[in-house]
Design an enzyme around this catalytic site. Structure first.
Site, PDB file in Angstrom:
ATOM      1  N   CYS A 172      -1.233   2.000   8.414  1.00 17.60           N
ATOM      2  CA  CYS A 172      -0.274   0.980   8.060  1.00 17.60           C
ATOM      3  C   CYS A 172      -0.785  -0.458   7.931  1.00 17.60           C
ATOM      4  O   CYS A 172      -1.150  -1.086   8.917  1.00 17.60           O
ATOM      5  CB  CYS A 172       0.752   1.044   9.189  1.00 17.60           C
ATOM      6  SG  CYS A 172       2.296   0.408   8.763  1.00 17.60           S
ATOM      7  N   CYS A 193       3.131   8.310   1.542  1.00 14.19           N
ATOM      8  CA  CYS A 193       3.669   7.379   2.545  1.00 14.19           C
ATOM      9  C   CYS A 193       3.856   6.043   1.824  1.00 14.19           C
ATOM     10  O   CYS A 193       2.890   5.484   1.298  1.00 14.19           O
ATOM     11  CB  CYS A 193       2.658   7.272   3.683  1.00 14.19           C
ATOM     12  SG  CYS A 193       3.049   5.973   4.845  1.00 14.19           S
ATOM     13  N   CYS A 249      -0.081  -3.264  15.259  1.00 11.46           N
ATOM     14  CA  CYS A 249       0.098  -2.926  13.851  1.00 11.46           C
ATOM     15  C   CYS A 249      -0.428  -4.021  12.921  1.00 11.46           C
ATOM     16  O   CYS A 249      -0.057  -5.194  13.067  1.00 11.46           O
ATOM     17  CB  CYS A 249       1.580  -2.675  13.585  1.00 11.46           C
ATOM     18  SG  CYS A 249       1.892  -2.117  11.904  1.00 11.46           S
ATOM     19  N   CYS A 253       5.837  -7.526   7.469  1.00 12.51           N
ATOM     20  CA  CYS A 253       6.837  -6.972   8.396  1.00 12.51           C
ATOM     21  C   CYS A 253       7.193  -8.023   9.428  1.00 12.51           C
ATOM     22  O   CYS A 253       6.341  -8.795   9.866  1.00 12.51           O
ATOM     23  CB  CYS A 253       6.248  -5.738   9.089  1.00 12.51           C
ATOM     24  SG  CYS A 253       7.432  -4.887  10.155  1.00 12.51           S
ATOM     25  N   GLU A 288       0.823  -1.214   0.000  1.00 17.66           N
ATOM     26  CA  GLU A 288       0.000   0.000   0.000  1.00 17.66           C
ATOM     27  C   GLU A 288       0.856   1.264   0.000  1.00 17.66           C
ATOM     28  O   GLU A 288       1.967   1.262   0.510  1.00 17.66           O
ATOM     29  CB  GLU A 288      -0.806   0.093   1.299  1.00 17.66           C
ATOM     30  CG  GLU A 288      -1.608  -1.093   1.629  1.00 17.66           C
ATOM     31  CD  GLU A 288      -2.119  -1.029   3.077  1.00 17.66           C
ATOM     32  OE1 GLU A 288      -2.743  -2.015   3.484  1.00 17.66           O
ATOM     33  OE2 GLU A 288      -1.901  -0.034   3.771  1.00 17.66           O
ATOM     34  N   CYS A 327       4.933  -5.734  15.993  1.00 17.89           N
ATOM     35  CA  CYS A 327       4.371  -4.782  16.961  1.00 17.89           C
ATOM     36  C   CYS A 327       2.902  -5.146  17.242  1.00 17.89           C
ATOM     37  O   CYS A 327       2.145  -5.465  16.313  1.00 17.89           O
ATOM     38  CB  CYS A 327       4.479  -3.348  16.451  1.00 17.89           C
ATOM     39  SG  CYS A 327       6.199  -2.841  16.238  1.00 17.89           S
TER      40      CYS A 327
END
Ligand code: SAH
Length: 347
Positions: A335, A107, A121, A114, A94, A118
């Site tokens: 995100c 962004c 997230c 990832c 994205e 976290c």
């Protein structure tokens, strides 16, 4: 035997020069081809100052990377546009285009998924699939500009992924976007956001580039931060803040901090006071953002009252802090959210 083609858009000018010299062509061909690619050419056939046999040779050895746009959603207020792109291997990422008074900012994502895990997230769901290469990062800037018709003046590497976990490709991306024969974007206009991989903060500082580094801090103490961000178990808050001070002394650029306010987790007055004490002499800026609720995560954003009280304590202690408007809530602009929805649908 089928030859695997190389990604020419990720190549630096110096690498193209080496290539052209190796096939007996003059060095200036590199600049011509680099200019075409970074000027938006999608096929070698468009490169009219290159002979046809050479264009055919290039076409046999390289590909010009371009993503496919899967969805584009614009927020009601028309200030945020979110793009979901598909890469050549069908991985999805994205980018979000935001309109601010000072210009248009995109962004961009740095990885597919990832590895950092976290707790709040959406990008961490499903772990890391792969790194993005430089052309895939660059294309998010090129194609967001092309699809929206809006000139992009700033880039933040704050989408899916951890940029300092894909260090070499991010450096390559910075060199390409800054190149005088490319987009010529000043690196002061590029912000890199990290969860805090200390070795690579130091490595980045050694490049002495003028980009802004922003650190996702989210808690001033190890107990809370380690609960939210597994990376903290490796380094701890104090070592991270020392690395940020080193970054400032080496580059002259102050590190800023992101603080997502999570209800009942990191939003007490004790957290605000400790944060103020730890950042006391840094002169750094703290960006406070209410956590966007991610249904897959059981955490909620803090109330406006709690955010105001937190900000008041920081400002009272002379810490430069502001609450960032969270743009694009209605289009899952946080995100990794759009990608997760897309994967869930199985499309
Ligand atoms: N890995 C990098 C960049 C990607 S995350 C980093 O950690 O900085 C981009 C920013 O969005 C980080 O500050 C991250 O902590 C924050 N973020 C992630 N999920 C969020 C959510 N649900 N609500 C608010 N901020 C979030």
């Amino acid at each position: 035997m089928t030859m695997i083609k190389s990604d020419i858009k990720s190549m630096l000018l110096s690498e193209l020069e080496t290539y052209f010299l190796s096939i007996g062509e003059p060095k200036f061909r590199a600049k011509q081809v680099f200019g075409w690619i970074h000027g938006g050419a999608s096929r070698f056939d468009e490169m009219l100052n290159i002979s046809k046999p050479l264009r055919q040779k290039l076409d046999a050895e390289f590909y010009i990377n371009a993503p496919t746009l899967i969805t584009l959603s614009t927020s009601q207020a028309n200030e945020t546009t979110k793009f979901l792109w598909q890469m050549h291997d069908s991985a999805t990422i994205e980018s979000v285009l935001m309109q601010y008074a000072y210009g248009n900012t995109v962004c961009i994502s740095s990885q597919v998924g990832c590895a950092m895990g976290c707790a709040f997230c959406a990008s961490a769901i499903g772990g890391l699939e792969r790194n993005l290469n430089a052309s895939e990062m660059l294309n998010q800037v090129f194609f967001s500009q092309k699809e929206s018709g809006k000139k992009i003046s700033n880039v933040v590497i704050m989408g899916i992924g951890e940029p300092l976990d894909n260090f070499e490709n991010v450096i390559r991306f910075l060199k390409l976007i800054n190149h005088p024969a490319g987009l010529k974007m000043s690196l002061r206009k590029v912000t890199i956001s990290t969860c805090g991989i200390i070795e690579n903060i130091d490595k980045l500082a050694d490049y002495k580039i003028q980009s802004t580094l922003t650190v996702s801090l989210h808690a001033p103490d190890d107990e809370t931060r380690s609960r939210l961000m597994p990376i903290n178990r490796k380094y701890g808050v104090d070592r991270l803040l020392e690395a940020c001070n080193r970054y400032f002394s080496k580059t002259g650029r102050r590190v800023s901090y992101e603080y997502s306010m999570i209800d009942g987790v990191n939003d007490t007055s004790a957290h605000a006071e400790l944060l103020a004490r730890k950042l006391k002499c840094s002169g750094s800026h703290v960006n406070i953002i209410p956590l966007s609720d991610v249904p897959e995560r059981l955490l909620k954003g803090s109330s406006t009252e709690k955010i105001k009280a937190f900000l008041k304590i920081l400002n009272h202690c002379n810490i430069n802090a502001t609450v960032r408007r969270s743009l694009g809530q209605d289009i899952s602009a946080s995100c990794g959210q759009l990608r997760v929805r897309h994967i869930e649908k199985g499309s």
